[in-house]
Enzyme design. Structure first.
Site, PDB file in Angstrom:
ATOM      1  N   GLY A 125      91.305 106.235  34.953  1.00  0.00           N
ATOM      2  CA  GLY A 125      92.394 107.069  35.050  1.00  0.00           C
ATOM      3  C   GLY A 125      93.639 106.689  34.757  1.00  0.00           C
ATOM      4  N   GLY A 159      98.381 107.094  35.417  1.00  0.00           N
ATOM      5  CA  GLY A 159      99.511 107.922  35.866  1.00  0.00           C
ATOM      6  C   GLY A 159     100.710 107.685  34.957  1.00  0.00           C
ATOM      7  N   TYR A 160     101.846 107.826  35.770  1.00  0.00           N
ATOM      8  CA  TYR A 160     103.104 107.917  35.213  1.00  0.00           C
ATOM      9  C   TYR A 160     103.436 106.416  34.767  1.00  0.00           C
ATOM     10  CZ  TYR A 160     104.715 112.317  36.776  1.00  0.00           C
ATOM     11  OH  TYR A 160     104.828 113.631  37.010  1.00  0.00           O
ATOM     12  N   LYS A 188     100.916 103.385  35.217  1.00  0.00           N
ATOM     13  CA  LYS A 188      99.774 102.517  35.027  1.00  0.00           C
ATOM     14  C   LYS A 188      98.617 103.211  34.547  1.00  0.00           C
ATOM     15  CE  LYS A 188     100.625 101.644  39.314  1.00  0.00           C
ATOM     16  NZ  LYS A 188     100.855 101.339  40.707  1.00  0.00           N
ATOM     17  N   LYS A 204      94.042  97.345  36.293  1.00  0.00           N
ATOM     18  CA  LYS A 204      95.399  97.949  36.170  1.00  0.00           C
ATOM     19  C   LYS A 204      96.390  97.277  35.130  1.00  0.00           C
ATOM     20  CE  LYS A 204      95.795 100.187  40.544  1.00  0.00           C
ATOM     21  NZ  LYS A 204      96.901 100.337  41.875  1.00  0.00           N
ATOM     22  N   ASP A 257     105.740 107.289  48.541  1.00  0.00           N
ATOM     23  CA  ASP A 257     104.924 108.149  47.601  1.00  0.00           C
ATOM     24  C   ASP A 257     103.672 108.505  48.392  1.00  0.00           C
ATOM     25  OD1 ASP A 257     103.889 110.032  45.712  1.00  0.00           O
ATOM     26  OD2 ASP A 257     103.274 108.632  44.426  1.00  0.00           O
TER      27      ASP A 257
END
Length: 475
Positions: A121, A123-124, A126, A142, A252
């Site tokens: 997957g 994200g913004y 990593k 990561k 978050d």
């Protein structure tokens, strides 16, 4: 020629290109240029004033974590942080590597030869891939997401690729630093990392592998498993409220920040954590804002919103986890205690320490069987026990929530509880008590409409309703 081989070749080529791209993006196949050899060239890079200011802010943020943890590696100071970038790069490398010698199990030498096997997957900030070390040990890796929103926005603002890579990489470095200092069973374990090149934002971190938290699946799972998730969460929040770094706020706070490792909830994303509680002059400065309501926290005599981080975390746990996972299908005798937790947490009238204590009390009652005191004592007497056998087929029916989607499999504290459950199910005429146990030590029981196809099993006992047994003998 058949089109099947052509499709297979095309699919193989696409897979090869994808994995090659991931390897390049993660800098895992490079032959490891040492950061120290690159430091003399850093001054040749030109940074505009705005980007340089952003970079200094990130460095100062990391300084806080080294300072409060009593870092002995290089005695980071404001002078170090605000000095030349060469000195800072050397200093941060020294500081991170000092802690790594104590905490990390995997370093650059191992990560250089890791095999990428799957994309997990992005994200913004990593990207995450699954990797396997040369000895077959699997890890989640990561690194900075080169195609992510953070890099794109930075390039739009500053037009400096190397500077943006470094700026974005500080989020991952912050996560590494935090996980080197915070240790708890409900925090993802940092296995190791490599700082390939800070200038290029080339940082790789290796974590234990977990499965993404699927709330829909969790909602359909047995209450015992949902309670386990909530218990793990409140234990984690209790630790974060008084961690070695101080009170840690998860800014978050979302279910997507957590994973399950062997059924245990673990926080996997810490780059938006904060260890600073807001300063204040009056109570009006200490407001907690949530979508449907707000809370006011007292301003301490020292001018700090004392306890705001803890209460933010606790209310987020209530609205994202407790509200959906805790009350539904709970044992009836435990519901008053659960309702009390829900009411006090939803109004923020209890701190996290008292909330954890209430959870531990429920766990004790559940594991010890004390919550079963009002069960009818005669229910077991209604069943005949056949020891050393189990039912291997037929007579299956579904119940909810079950440990199996195809059968009725529930956990029980005792035979008496299993007999009570079978008696309460209109379709049940027998149940099998085996050797399988849950995380609380409770036994898993298979409930059936019949008891045919019995096979030898020294660890199992089949219990049959006496009325059903007599009818079968008569037939």
């Amino acid at each position: 020629m058949s089109s099947l081989p052509i499709c297979a070749i095309a699919l193989f080529a696409l897979l090869f290109i994808t994995l090659t791209f991931l390897k390049d993006n993660w800098n895992l196949h490079v032959h490891g240029r040492d950061l120290a050899n690159e430091i003399p060239h850093l001054n040749s890079v030109s940074y505009n004033n705005s980007l340089d200011k952003e970079l200094q802010e990130r460095r100062k943020e990391l300084l806080i974590y080294y300072a409060v943890s009593g870092n002995k590696s290089g005695a980071l100071s404001k002078k170090n942080v605000l000095s030349s970038r060469n000195e800072w790069v050397a200093q941060i490398k020294e500081s991170i590597m000092y802690v790594a010698t104590i905490t990390d199990e995997i370093g650059c030498d191992q990560l250089r030869y890791i095999k990428i096997v799957d994309f997990l997957g992005a994200g913004y900030t990593k990207a995450v891939v699954k990797g396997v070390l040369p000895k077959g040990f699997p890890v989640a890796l990561k690194s900075v997401n080169e195609k992510g929103t953070d890099i794109r926005r930075c390039l739009e603002d500053f037009k400096d690729l190397e500077g943006c890579r470094e700026l974005v990489s500080y989020k991952l470095i912050k996560e590494i630093v935090l996980l080197q200092r915070l240790r708890h069973p409900n925090l993802i374990k940092l296995q190791g990392h490599c700082l390939w090149s800070l200038r290029a934002g080339a940082v790789t971190a290796a974590f234990e592998q977990g499965s993404p938290l699927q709330m829909i699946e969790l909602l359909q799972s047995p209450w015992e498993e949902r309670f386990r998730v909530c218990l793990g969460l409140v234990r984690l929040l209790h630790y974060l409220s008084q961690s070695p770094l101080g009170s840690v706020a998860l800014l978050d706070f979302q279910p997507r920040q957590f994973v399950l490792v062997a059924g245990e909830l673990k926080l996997t994303d810490l780059d938006d954590a904060s260890i600073e509680e807001p300063m204040c002059q009056t109570r009006a400065d200490c407001l907690l804002h949530f979508p449907i309501r707000n809370f006011s926290i007292p301003c301490s005599p020292e001018g700090v919103c004392q306890g705001l981080n803890e209460k933010r975390n606790l209310y987020n746990a209530y609205r994202y986890f407790f509200m959906y996972l805790l009350p539904h299908q709970a044992p009836p005798t435990l519901r008053p205690l659960i309702d009390q937790i829900m009411n006090l947490t939803g109004e923020l009238k209890n701190n996290v320490s008292k909330t954890r204590k209430a959870f531990e009390e429920i766990l004790h009652l559940y594991k010890s069987g004390l919550y079963l005191q009002n069960l009818p004592p005669s229910s077991v007497e209604d069943y005949t026990a056949l020891r050393g056998v189990r039912a291997s087929g037929g007579g299956v029916y579904r119940c909810w929530p079950s440990y199996s989607q195809k059968a009725c499999v529930l956990s029980v504290f005792s035979v008496r509880e299993a007999a009570f459950i079978c008696t309460s199910h209109p379709h049940c005429s027998s149940f099998t008590l085996g050797a399988q146990v849950t995380w609380t030590g409770r036994r898993l029981v298979y409930f059936r409409t019949g008891f045919s196809d019995l096979v030898p099993d020294v660890d199992s006992i089949v219990y049959i309703k006496k009325a059903q047994s007599l009818r079968t003998e008569a037939d």
